[in-house]
Design a protein around this motif. Structure first.
Motif, PDB file in Angstrom:
ATOM      1  N   SER A  72       0.841  -1.024  -0.040  1.00  0.00           N
ATOM      2  CA  SER A  72      -0.165   0.115  -0.091  1.00  0.00           C
ATOM      3  C   SER A  72       0.893   1.112  -0.074  1.00  0.00           C
ATOM      4  N   VAL A  73       0.923   1.970  -1.161  1.00  0.00           N
ATOM      5  CA  VAL A  73       1.776   3.136  -1.190  1.00  0.00           C
ATOM      6  C   VAL A  73       1.111   4.212  -1.219  1.00  0.00           C
ATOM      7  N   GLY A  74       1.518   5.166  -0.344  1.00  0.00           N
ATOM      8  CA  GLY A  74       0.755   6.385  -0.055  1.00  0.00           C
ATOM      9  C   GLY A  74       1.079   7.487  -1.005  1.00  0.00           C
ATOM     10  N   GLU A  75       0.850   8.518  -0.831  1.00  0.00           N
ATOM     11  CA  GLU A  75       1.107   9.925  -1.720  1.00  0.00           C
ATOM     12  C   GLU A  75       2.588   9.947  -1.798  1.00  0.00           C
ATOM     13  N   THR A  76       3.106   9.917  -2.993  1.00  0.00           N
ATOM     14  CA  THR A  76       4.459  10.150  -3.080  1.00  0.00           C
ATOM     15  C   THR A  76       4.820  11.685  -3.783  1.00  0.00           C
ATOM     16  N   SER A  77       6.061  12.142  -3.547  1.00  0.00           N
ATOM     17  CA  SER A  77       6.443  13.398  -4.071  1.00  0.00           C
ATOM     18  C   SER A  77       7.771  13.412  -4.288  1.00  0.00           C
ATOM     19  N   PHE A  78       8.352  14.268  -4.997  1.00  0.00           N
ATOM     20  CA  PHE A  78      10.027  14.321  -5.534  1.00  0.00           C
ATOM     21  C   PHE A  78      10.437  15.695  -5.094  1.00  0.00           C
ATOM     22  N   ASP A  79      11.536  15.833  -4.324  1.00  0.00           N
ATOM     23  CA  ASP A  79      11.730  16.969  -3.954  1.00  0.00           C
ATOM     24  C   ASP A  79      13.490  17.120  -4.704  1.00  0.00           C
ATOM     25  N   TRP A  80      13.184  18.208  -5.665  1.00  0.00           N
ATOM     26  CA  TRP A  80      14.703  18.177  -6.344  1.00  0.00           C
ATOM     27  C   TRP A  80      15.731  18.834  -5.402  1.00  0.00           C
ATOM     28  N   PRO A  81      15.795  19.761  -4.781  1.00  0.00           N
ATOM     29  CA  PRO A  81      16.668  20.354  -4.060  1.00  0.00           C
ATOM     30  C   PRO A  81      17.377  19.453  -3.131  1.00  0.00           C
ATOM     31  N   THR A  82      16.599  18.432  -2.454  1.00  0.00           N
ATOM     32  CA  THR A  82      17.059  17.294  -1.689  1.00  0.00           C
ATOM     33  C   THR A  82      18.011  16.590  -2.280  1.00  0.00           C
ATOM     34  N   PHE A  83      17.582  16.066  -3.533  1.00  0.00           N
ATOM     35  CA  PHE A  83      18.130  15.316  -4.615  1.00  0.00           C
ATOM     36  C   PHE A  83      19.661  15.875  -4.851  1.00  0.00           C
ATOM     37  N   LEU A  84      19.537  17.018  -5.436  1.00  0.00           N
ATOM     38  CA  LEU A  84      20.844  17.697  -5.958  1.00  0.00           C
ATOM     39  C   LEU A  84      21.763  17.959  -4.633  1.00  0.00           C
ATOM     40  N   GLN A  85      21.451  18.042  -3.501  1.00  0.00           N
ATOM     41  CA  GLN A  85      22.289  18.275  -2.350  1.00  0.00           C
ATOM     42  C   GLN A  85      22.910  16.840  -2.173  1.00  0.00           C
ATOM     43  N   ALA A  86      22.329  15.787  -2.169  1.00  0.00           N
ATOM     44  CA  ALA A  86      22.740  14.200  -1.828  1.00  0.00           C
ATOM     45  C   ALA A  86      23.849  13.913  -3.213  1.00  0.00           C
ATOM     46  N   LYS A  87      23.262  14.428  -4.506  1.00  0.00           N
ATOM     47  CA  LYS A  87      24.196  14.330  -5.624  1.00  0.00           C
ATOM     48  C   LYS A  87      25.550  15.028  -5.627  1.00  0.00           C
ATOM     49  N   ASP A  88      25.560  16.132  -4.931  1.00  0.00           N
ATOM     50  CA  ASP A  88      26.483  17.044  -5.163  1.00  0.00           C
ATOM     51  C   ASP A  88      27.701  16.425  -3.921  1.00  0.00           C
ATOM     52  N   ARG A  89      27.011  15.753  -2.740  1.00  0.00           N
ATOM     53  CA  ARG A  89      27.885  15.346  -1.663  1.00  0.00           C
ATOM     54  C   ARG A  89      28.689  14.155  -2.266  1.00  0.00           C
ATOM     55  N   GLU A  90      27.804  13.296  -3.145  1.00  0.00           N
ATOM     56  CA  GLU A  90      28.643  12.096  -3.576  1.00  0.00           C
ATOM     57  C   GLU A  90      29.570  12.547  -4.633  1.00  0.00           C
ATOM     58  N   ILE A  91      29.315  13.505  -5.714  1.00  0.00           N
ATOM     59  CA  ILE A  91      30.327  13.821  -6.454  1.00  0.00           C
ATOM     60  C   ILE A  91      31.589  14.491  -6.058  1.00  0.00           C
ATOM     61  N   ALA A  92      31.346  15.296  -4.834  1.00  0.00           N
ATOM     62  CA  ALA A  92      32.522  15.892  -4.037  1.00  0.00           C
ATOM     63  C   ALA A  92      33.582  14.947  -3.387  1.00  0.00           C
ATOM     64  N   ARG A  93      32.782  13.756  -2.966  1.00  0.00           N
ATOM     65  CA  ARG A  93      33.345  12.650  -2.485  1.00  0.00           C
ATOM     66  C   ARG A  93      34.352  11.922  -3.486  1.00  0.00           C
ATOM     67  N   LEU A  94      33.730  11.627  -4.709  1.00  0.00           N
ATOM     68  CA  LEU A  94      34.668  11.145  -5.657  1.00  0.00           C
ATOM     69  C   LEU A  94      35.644  12.108  -6.048  1.00  0.00           C
ATOM     70  N   GLU A  95      35.268  13.157  -6.162  1.00  0.00           N
ATOM     71  CA  GLU A  95      36.418  14.105  -6.787  1.00  0.00           C
ATOM     72  C   GLU A  95      37.420  14.158  -5.825  1.00  0.00           C
ATOM     73  N   SER A  96      37.410  14.052  -4.431  1.00  0.00           N
ATOM     74  CA  SER A  96      38.451  14.030  -3.552  1.00  0.00           C
ATOM     75  C   SER A  96      39.313  12.754  -3.506  1.00  0.00           C
ATOM     76  N   ILE A  97      38.347  11.811  -3.898  1.00  0.00           N
ATOM     77  CA  ILE A  97      39.258  10.583  -4.256  1.00  0.00           C
ATOM     78  C   ILE A  97      40.336  10.482  -5.626  1.00  0.00           C
ATOM     79  N   TYR A  98      39.763  11.165  -6.579  1.00  0.00           N
ATOM     80  CA  TYR A  98      40.781  11.375  -7.582  1.00  0.00           C
ATOM     81  C   TYR A  98      41.750  12.057  -7.294  1.00  0.00           C
ATOM     82  N   GLU A  99      41.653  13.309  -6.679  1.00  0.00           N
ATOM     83  CA  GLU A  99      42.757  14.080  -6.237  1.00  0.00           C
ATOM     84  C   GLU A  99      43.744  13.404  -5.395  1.00  0.00           C
ATOM     85  N   ARG A 100      43.162  12.770  -4.116  1.00  0.00           N
ATOM     86  CA  ARG A 100      43.973  11.838  -3.291  1.00  0.00           C
ATOM     87  C   ARG A 100      44.841  10.990  -3.978  1.00  0.00           C
ATOM     88  N   ASN A 101      44.291  10.183  -4.859  1.00  0.00           N
ATOM     89  CA  ASN A 101      44.920   9.086  -5.492  1.00  0.00           C
ATOM     90  C   ASN A 101      46.314   9.731  -6.348  1.00  0.00           C
TER      91      ASN A 101
END
Length: 449
Positions: A72-101
């Motif tokens: 039983s799935v209730g009402e769903t919604s998508f929040d673009w800013p929340t996704f962008l923040q999560a995406k940007d955190r992951e990209i920053a993490r990967l970028e730091s790995i490239y630099e560190r390596n």
């Protein structure tokens, strides 16, 4: 002559980072310059953030399908800013790995633009010129936008990852990986989506059966796909943007997205001034070992326009180090490279298309189109297509083509078999994994053509 560096890499993307890191680990003195962010197109503005968006967009159908399985799935919604923040955190993490390596390997990082000033010289925007025994150009590609009135009003994939808000209506122009994938992404996120392509079928170069299958599936899901159409001008209105079409019609949208391909990023690098030959399309002209027409200057990745795929750039970077620093001349292998297009449905392919194989001689075609098990309870009108291209003379499987859920995961393993030269009988002898969609690859017995 004493050089400041044994190797100087211009471009901190996948190919350049791999080459710089391996050379430094082997004891070479390496410098790497990147004017934007380490990680390049794939990590920062390409494959990785795109795939995260693909995952996000797929949940809309997942919520619908869950009901068929008793949820039983209730009402769903998508929040673009929340996704962008999560995406940007992951990209920053990967970028730091490239630099560190790179840093851990001993490379010196220059966070600035670099240009070629001579066969052994690199000018740095941060000031000064350094010398290098070898220069590697790995500057990737940049989005191409057709020349038309109002072109500056449109966006490309570079900007799509940073939109302030999710548009209500989007008009995509193009028919390659980027345009098709983003059409499915936006549609999955609830955006009214139109895709126009000037040709009669998108995804040129892929197997024709797969192209048609994906087009029909996208349209059935609700993407407005228009072939033989193009945008010729864009203008602002009080309610957004209005695109004038080649057919004489118009289309309104909040965002006009140009997915019209990428071009080698060689402008202003000084390459031609020092004698490096470029192709008519602006790519660095290289030989089988990635060497340019100037012996001390090499190039790998999208800037060479050989095969614009991240894993290929990485292999080219590694082959360059083997050749130049390890004394083992190595040609990067561009044959039988598996690839995926993350549309909905997903597409995975390796080897020859039916059209390519027929141009070389006689073929047998094995093809199956079926409803996957997940769709039986979800009620979704969804199909999967699998296809094998076989050469009758030696029974070798020349190509495998899949359209459906997890096609990218399946094609990676199918690629091993095709690369090894597996025959149709090798596929037939393999016991199926049941119940899966992938078992169809080893249970097709009768050719359809």
């Amino acid at each position: 002559m004493a050089f400041d560096y044994d190797l100087f890499v211009i471009g901190g993307g996948s190919g350049g980072v791999r080459a710089g890191r391996l050379a430094a680990q082997g004891g070479a003195k390496v410098g790497v310059a990147e004017e934007h962010r380490f990680g390049g197109t794939c990590v920062i503005r390409g494959c990785v953030p795109k795939k995260l968006m693909v995952y996000a967009s797929a949940f809309s159908e997942a919520f619908e399908d869950a009901r068929g399985f008793g949820w039983s799935v209730g009402e769903t919604s998508f929040d673009w800013p929340t996704f962008l923040q999560a995406k940007d955190r992951e990209i920053a993490r990967l970028e730091s790995i490239y630099e560190r390596n790179l840093s851990n390997a001993g490379a010196t990082l220059h966070r600035c633009r670099a240009t070629v000033a001579g066969p052994h010289e690199v000018a740095l925007a941060e000031g000064g010129t350094v010398s290098a025994r070898h220069i590697l150009v790995a500057t990737g590609g940049a989005p191409f936008v057709p020349d038309m009135p109002g072109r500056a009003l449109g966006i490309t994939s570079n900007e799509a990852f940073h939109l302030d808000r999710l548009p209500r209506k989007v008009l995509l122009v193009g028919g390659g990986y980027i345009a098709c994938e983003f059409a499915c992404i936006f549609h999955g996120l609830g955006v009214e989506t139109t895709l126009v392509y000037r040709g009669d079928m998108f995804l040129k170069g892929f197997d024709n059966n797969l192209r048609a299958f994906v087009a029909e599936s996208m349209a059935a899901r609700g993407v407005d796909v228009r072939f033989g159409e193009d945008v010729v001008a864009i203008e602002e209105t009080s309610d957004g943007l209005r695109a004038k079409l080649r057919s004489g019609g118009e289309a309104s949208a909040d965002v006009v997205f140009f997915g019209t391909g990428r071009r080698p990023n060689t402008a202003g690098l000084g390459l031609e001034d020092v004698g490096v030959a470029l192709t008519p399309g602006g790519a660095v002209k290289v030989d089988d070992y990635s060497q340019s027409t100037v012996p001390s200057i090499y190039a790998v990745g999208d800037v060479t326009d050989r095969m614009a795929l991240t894993p290929v750039a990485i292999r080219e970077g590694a082959a360059f180090v083997e050749t130049v620093f390890n004394g083992r001349p190595t040609k990067p292998d561009h044959a039988c490279v598996a690839t995926a297009v993350f549309t909905q449905p997903e597409l995975g392919t390796v080897g020859l298309t039916e059209e390519q194989a027929r141009a070389e001689g006689e073929v047998e075609i094995y093809r199956a189109i079926f409803r996957p098990m997940m769709a039986t309870l979800s009620g979704r009108d969804e199909k999967v297509m699998m296809k094998l291209v076989v050469r009758p003379s030696d029974r070798r499987v020349l190509g495998v083509h899949i359209a459906g859920h997890a096609a990218g995961e399946m094609i990676q393993l199918a690629g091993v078999a095709v690369k090894m030269g597996a025959t149709k009988e090798d596929f037939d002898r393999t016991v199926a994994v049941h119940p899966t969609a992938a078992e169809e690859l080893v249970t097709m017995r009768d050719p359809v053509a």
